[in-house]
Design a protein around this motif. Sequence first.
Motif, PDB file in Angstrom:
ATOM      1  N   ARG A 190       0.808  -1.225   0.000  1.00 51.44           N
ATOM      2  CA  ARG A 190       0.000   0.000   0.000  1.00 51.44           C
ATOM      3  C   ARG A 190       0.843   1.278   0.000  1.00 51.44           C
ATOM      4  O   ARG A 190       0.371   2.352   0.416  1.00 51.44           O
ATOM      5  CB  ARG A 190      -0.983   0.014   1.177  1.00 51.44           C
ATOM      6  CG  ARG A 190      -2.133  -0.985   1.002  1.00 51.44           C
ATOM      7  CD  ARG A 190      -3.071  -0.525  -0.106  1.00 51.44           C
ATOM      8  NE  ARG A 190      -3.978  -1.592  -0.522  1.00 51.44           N
ATOM      9  CZ  ARG A 190      -5.311  -1.526  -0.408  1.00 51.44           C
ATOM     10  NH1 ARG A 190      -5.872  -0.475   0.120  1.00 51.44           N
ATOM     11  NH2 ARG A 190      -6.054  -2.510  -0.856  1.00 51.44           N
ATOM     12  N   ALA A 191       2.079   1.146  -0.442  1.00 51.24           N
ATOM     13  CA  ALA A 191       2.967   2.301  -0.435  1.00 51.24           C
ATOM     14  C   ALA A 191       3.452   2.643  -1.847  1.00 51.24           C
ATOM     15  O   ALA A 191       3.540   3.812  -2.214  1.00 51.24           O
ATOM     16  CB  ALA A 191       4.162   2.042   0.478  1.00 51.24           C
ATOM     17  N   TYR A 192       3.753   1.628  -2.650  1.00 53.58           N
ATOM     18  CA  TYR A 192       4.283   1.839  -3.995  1.00 53.58           C
ATOM     19  C   TYR A 192       3.328   1.258  -5.028  1.00 53.58           C
ATOM     20  O   TYR A 192       2.715   0.203  -4.793  1.00 53.58           O
ATOM     21  CB  TYR A 192       5.661   1.190  -4.143  1.00 53.58           C
ATOM     22  CG  TYR A 192       6.692   1.843  -3.251  1.00 53.58           C
ATOM     23  CD1 TYR A 192       7.420   2.942  -3.703  1.00 53.58           C
ATOM     24  CD2 TYR A 192       6.897   1.399  -1.952  1.00 53.58           C
ATOM     25  CE1 TYR A 192       8.335   3.575  -2.879  1.00 53.58           C
ATOM     26  CE2 TYR A 192       7.811   2.028  -1.115  1.00 53.58           C
ATOM     27  CZ  TYR A 192       8.525   3.116  -1.590  1.00 53.58           C
ATOM     28  OH  TYR A 192       9.422   3.749  -0.770  1.00 53.58           O
ATOM     29  N   GLY A 193       3.214   1.925  -6.168  1.00 53.18           N
ATOM     30  CA  GLY A 193       2.386   1.429  -7.251  1.00 53.18           C
ATOM     31  C   GLY A 193       3.204   1.230  -8.511  1.00 53.18           C
ATOM     32  O   GLY A 193       4.169   1.963  -8.758  1.00 53.18           O
ATOM     33  N   VAL A 194       2.841   0.220  -9.290  1.00 51.90           N
ATOM     34  CA  VAL A 194       3.419   0.037 -10.617  1.00 51.90           C
ATOM     35  C   VAL A 194       2.239  -0.072 -11.578  1.00 51.90           C
ATOM     36  O   VAL A 194       1.374  -0.933 -11.411  1.00 51.90           O
ATOM     37  CB  VAL A 194       4.293  -1.229 -10.711  1.00 51.90           C
ATOM     38  CG1 VAL A 194       4.833  -1.384 -12.138  1.00 51.90           C
ATOM     39  CG2 VAL A 194       5.436  -1.184  -9.699  1.00 51.90           C
ATOM     40  N   SER A 195       2.209   0.812 -12.554  1.00 55.57           N
ATOM     41  CA  SER A 195       1.083   0.853 -13.472  1.00 55.57           C
ATOM     42  C   SER A 195       1.448   0.202 -14.798  1.00 55.57           C
ATOM     43  O   SER A 195       2.394   0.613 -15.455  1.00 55.57           O
ATOM     44  CB  SER A 195       0.664   2.312 -13.697  1.00 55.57           C
ATOM     45  OG  SER A 195      -0.373   2.383 -14.646  1.00 55.57           O
ATOM     46  N   GLN A 198       4.842  -3.482 -17.003  1.00 62.29           N
ATOM     47  CA  GLN A 198       6.214  -2.987 -17.140  1.00 62.29           C
ATOM     48  C   GLN A 198       7.170  -4.166 -17.364  1.00 62.29           C
ATOM     49  O   GLN A 198       6.830  -5.321 -17.078  1.00 62.29           O
ATOM     50  CB  GLN A 198       6.615  -2.246 -15.867  1.00 62.29           C
ATOM     51  CG  GLN A 198       5.687  -1.085 -15.487  1.00 62.29           C
ATOM     52  CD  GLN A 198       6.080   0.229 -16.132  1.00 62.29           C
ATOM     53  OE1 GLN A 198       7.031   0.285 -16.910  1.00 62.29           O
ATOM     54  NE2 GLN A 198       5.337   1.281 -15.840  1.00 62.29           N
TER      55      GLN A 198
ATOM     56  N   ARG B 214      -3.936   7.042   5.093  1.00 60.95           N
ATOM     57  CA  ARG B 214      -3.166   6.294   4.093  1.00 60.95           C
ATOM     58  C   ARG B 214      -2.542   7.254   3.079  1.00 60.95           C
ATOM     59  O   ARG B 214      -3.247   8.045   2.449  1.00 60.95           O
ATOM     60  CB  ARG B 214      -4.087   5.287   3.383  1.00 60.95           C
ATOM     61  CG  ARG B 214      -4.484   4.127   4.286  1.00 60.95           C
ATOM     62  CD  ARG B 214      -5.534   3.264   3.639  1.00 60.95           C
ATOM     63  NE  ARG B 214      -6.720   4.055   3.331  1.00 60.95           N
ATOM     64  CZ  ARG B 214      -7.730   3.624   2.615  1.00 60.95           C
ATOM     65  NH1 ARG B 214      -7.687   2.427   2.088  1.00 60.95           N
ATOM     66  NH2 ARG B 214      -8.779   4.392   2.399  1.00 60.95           N
ATOM     67  N   LEU B 217       0.017   6.560  -3.177  1.00 60.52           N
ATOM     68  CA  LEU B 217       1.046   5.632  -3.656  1.00 60.52           C
ATOM     69  C   LEU B 217       2.171   6.388  -4.344  1.00 60.52           C
ATOM     70  O   LEU B 217       1.945   7.397  -5.009  1.00 60.52           O
ATOM     71  CB  LEU B 217       0.443   4.655  -4.666  1.00 60.52           C
ATOM     72  CG  LEU B 217      -0.663   3.732  -4.165  1.00 60.52           C
ATOM     73  CD1 LEU B 217      -1.181   2.899  -5.335  1.00 60.52           C
ATOM     74  CD2 LEU B 217      -0.169   2.838  -3.049  1.00 60.52           C
ATOM     75  N   THR B 218       3.381   5.891  -4.195  1.00 61.18           N
ATOM     76  CA  THR B 218       4.507   6.365  -4.990  1.00 61.18           C
ATOM     77  C   THR B 218       4.619   5.464  -6.212  1.00 61.18           C
ATOM     78  O   THR B 218       4.814   4.252  -6.067  1.00 61.18           O
ATOM     79  CB  THR B 218       5.812   6.266  -4.176  1.00 61.18           C
ATOM     80  OG1 THR B 218       5.669   7.025  -2.982  1.00 61.18           O
ATOM     81  CG2 THR B 218       7.001   6.762  -4.982  1.00 61.18           C
ATOM     82  N   LEU B 219       4.463   6.032  -7.400  1.00 64.22           N
ATOM     83  CA  LEU B 219       4.534   5.203  -8.610  1.00 64.22           C
ATOM     84  C   LEU B 219       5.986   4.932  -8.976  1.00 64.22           C
ATOM     85  O   LEU B 219       6.818   5.833  -8.996  1.00 64.22           O
ATOM     86  CB  LEU B 219       3.829   5.883  -9.779  1.00 64.22           C
ATOM     87  CG  LEU B 219       2.307   5.707  -9.864  1.00 64.22           C
ATOM     88  CD1 LEU B 219       1.784   6.313 -11.159  1.00 64.22           C
ATOM     89  CD2 LEU B 219       1.887   4.246  -9.766  1.00 64.22           C
ATOM     90  N   VAL B 220       6.286   3.643  -9.249  1.00 63.82           N
ATOM     91  CA  VAL B 220       7.626   3.214  -9.652  1.00 63.82           C
ATOM     92  C   VAL B 220       7.511   2.479 -10.980  1.00 63.82           C
ATOM     93  O   VAL B 220       6.958   1.387 -11.001  1.00 63.82           O
ATOM     94  CB  VAL B 220       8.233   2.247  -8.620  1.00 63.82           C
ATOM     95  CG1 VAL B 220       9.658   1.873  -9.001  1.00 63.82           C
ATOM     96  CG2 VAL B 220       8.160   2.792  -7.214  1.00 63.82           C
ATOM     97  N   PRO B 221       7.998   2.980 -12.085  1.00 65.31           N
ATOM     98  CA  PRO B 221       8.476   4.351 -12.299  1.00 65.31           C
ATOM     99  C   PRO B 221       7.285   5.288 -12.356  1.00 65.31           C
ATOM    100  O   PRO B 221       6.150   4.851 -12.191  1.00 65.31           O
ATOM    101  CB  PRO B 221       9.164   4.234 -13.653  1.00 65.31           C
ATOM    102  CG  PRO B 221       8.411   3.162 -14.365  1.00 65.31           C
ATOM    103  CD  PRO B 221       7.963   2.192 -13.312  1.00 65.31           C
ATOM    104  N   GLY B 223       5.782   6.709 -14.752  1.00 67.59           N
ATOM    105  CA  GLY B 223       4.850   6.591 -15.868  1.00 67.59           C
ATOM    106  C   GLY B 223       4.123   5.262 -15.935  1.00 67.59           C
ATOM    107  O   GLY B 223       4.398   4.341 -15.175  1.00 67.59           O
ATOM    108  N   ASP B 224       3.161   5.176 -16.858  1.00 72.54           N
ATOM    109  CA  ASP B 224       2.403   3.951 -17.051  1.00 72.54           C
ATOM    110  C   ASP B 224       3.133   3.024 -18.026  1.00 72.54           C
ATOM    111  O   ASP B 224       3.774   3.473 -18.971  1.00 72.54           O
ATOM    112  CB  ASP B 224       1.031   4.254 -17.658  1.00 72.54           C
ATOM    113  CG  ASP B 224       0.147   5.028 -16.682  1.00 72.54           C
ATOM    114  OD1 ASP B 224       0.390   4.940 -15.469  1.00 72.54           O
ATOM    115  OD2 ASP B 224      -0.779   5.707 -17.161  1.00 72.54           O
TER     116      ASP B 224
END
Lengths: 238, 238
Positions: A190-195, A198, B214, B217-221, B223-224
Amino acid sequence: MRVEIWSDIACPWCYVGKARFEQALAAFPHRDRVEVVHRSFELDPHRAKDDVQPVLTMLTAKYGMSQAQAQAGEDDLGAQAAAAGLDYRTRGRDHGNTFDMHRLLHFAKEQGRQSALLDALYRANFAEERSVFTEGDARLVELAAGAGLDADAVRAVLADPAAYADEVRADEREAAQLGANGVPFFVLDRAYGVSGAQPAEVFAQALTQAWGERPPLTLVPAGDGDACGPDGCAVPRD
Amino acid sequence: MRVEIWSDIACPWCYVGKARFEQALAAFPHRDRVEVVHRSFELDPHRAKDDVQPVLTMLTAKYGMSQAQAQAGEDDLGAQAAAAGLDYRTRGRDHGNTFDMHRLLHFAKEQGRQSALLDALYRANFAEERSVFTEGDARLVELAAGAGLDADAVRAVLADPAAYADEVRADEREAAQLGANGVPFFVLDRAYGVSGAQPAEVFAQALTQAWGERPPLTLVPAGDGDACGPDGCAVPRD
């Protein structure tokens, strides 16, 4: 660490993205401490259950692509799938409503069979000749049983449209709250997202970053309550 | 939101704390979006499997309490348990090694029966006349079957000392990494911790705080990647 993956069975990039993520996970040193949960996201939630179309027809009708563009897109997806070690049927696949499959995936989660069922549904939808949409419940029962679920219990879930429906809708609301506009969408602790699907290298980086940068817990309240530890349990306080 | 609860079956405050937490959870508006996972923590990991003692004897021998102090402690726990709606046997309960129970709880998690099994183990250990430690595997098989698990599968787990042993040890390592010195220890979304069997009001506050605060989110990277959304899937990029 927990990784939640929002996806749809009708989403080819979810199929590819799951394989790329799993490739990164297999090489992650702390993989034994990573739990993966699959969450529901319907790409086409308003499509009627009996409204099934060939994908290429849907692409031209819904998104205004030419037949050549739609076919080129499927060919590209087939190449990406192959690079991830997956079979992909680039012609003749169907598109339809996936709500019942998501309900089943929630049931499978309770039985510890969620990832196995999702793999079976992806494989059936993207790699096999038979449609997952046109044979009614019988096809889903067969696939779920193959993933280790009890066939009668699966029939009961499918026969009751309310079963696990709230869970599917809640996942979808949560995706919106987390800012996911498309799938696959990966959330790490619940902290980092990957969209998106990839490259495996990006998933490896995200896993490493999320693992290494875990902040210390904030205690609520700051002190300890009654507890047991190496020195025994709390005893009467006066 | 996910709540992880480290506890031991031999820990009376864990038994009480689970009930207090569940009281708060039952009144939490977003309770349907809270998943609870039970994690392993042994209070007495070095005790041999066949080394079973009455709790009152253990308390006087291990912690140097007088018999009166030990009995007063049990009476206090009995009163706290009663206030939480739980039965508690204040005399004659046994103390022993709980490693096999933790292994079974990990098996039960895979089967979606973890909370039911933990409740059954707590009840058997803290409320019933029969010991959970002195009847060998048969007693655990009976309790696990009562919690909805397949008796033969349970026997197989118990007969193989390596089954789920790594999972128990990994939970215990993680407790240490998170700073838990005793149990019960509650972790909300890996961001907030609650130490001990706090009052239900404290759990209510922690749930509200963890839900409301809450972070995005931090997105990594940033972009999508390739994804499917309401406007279709990515198509060839040239």
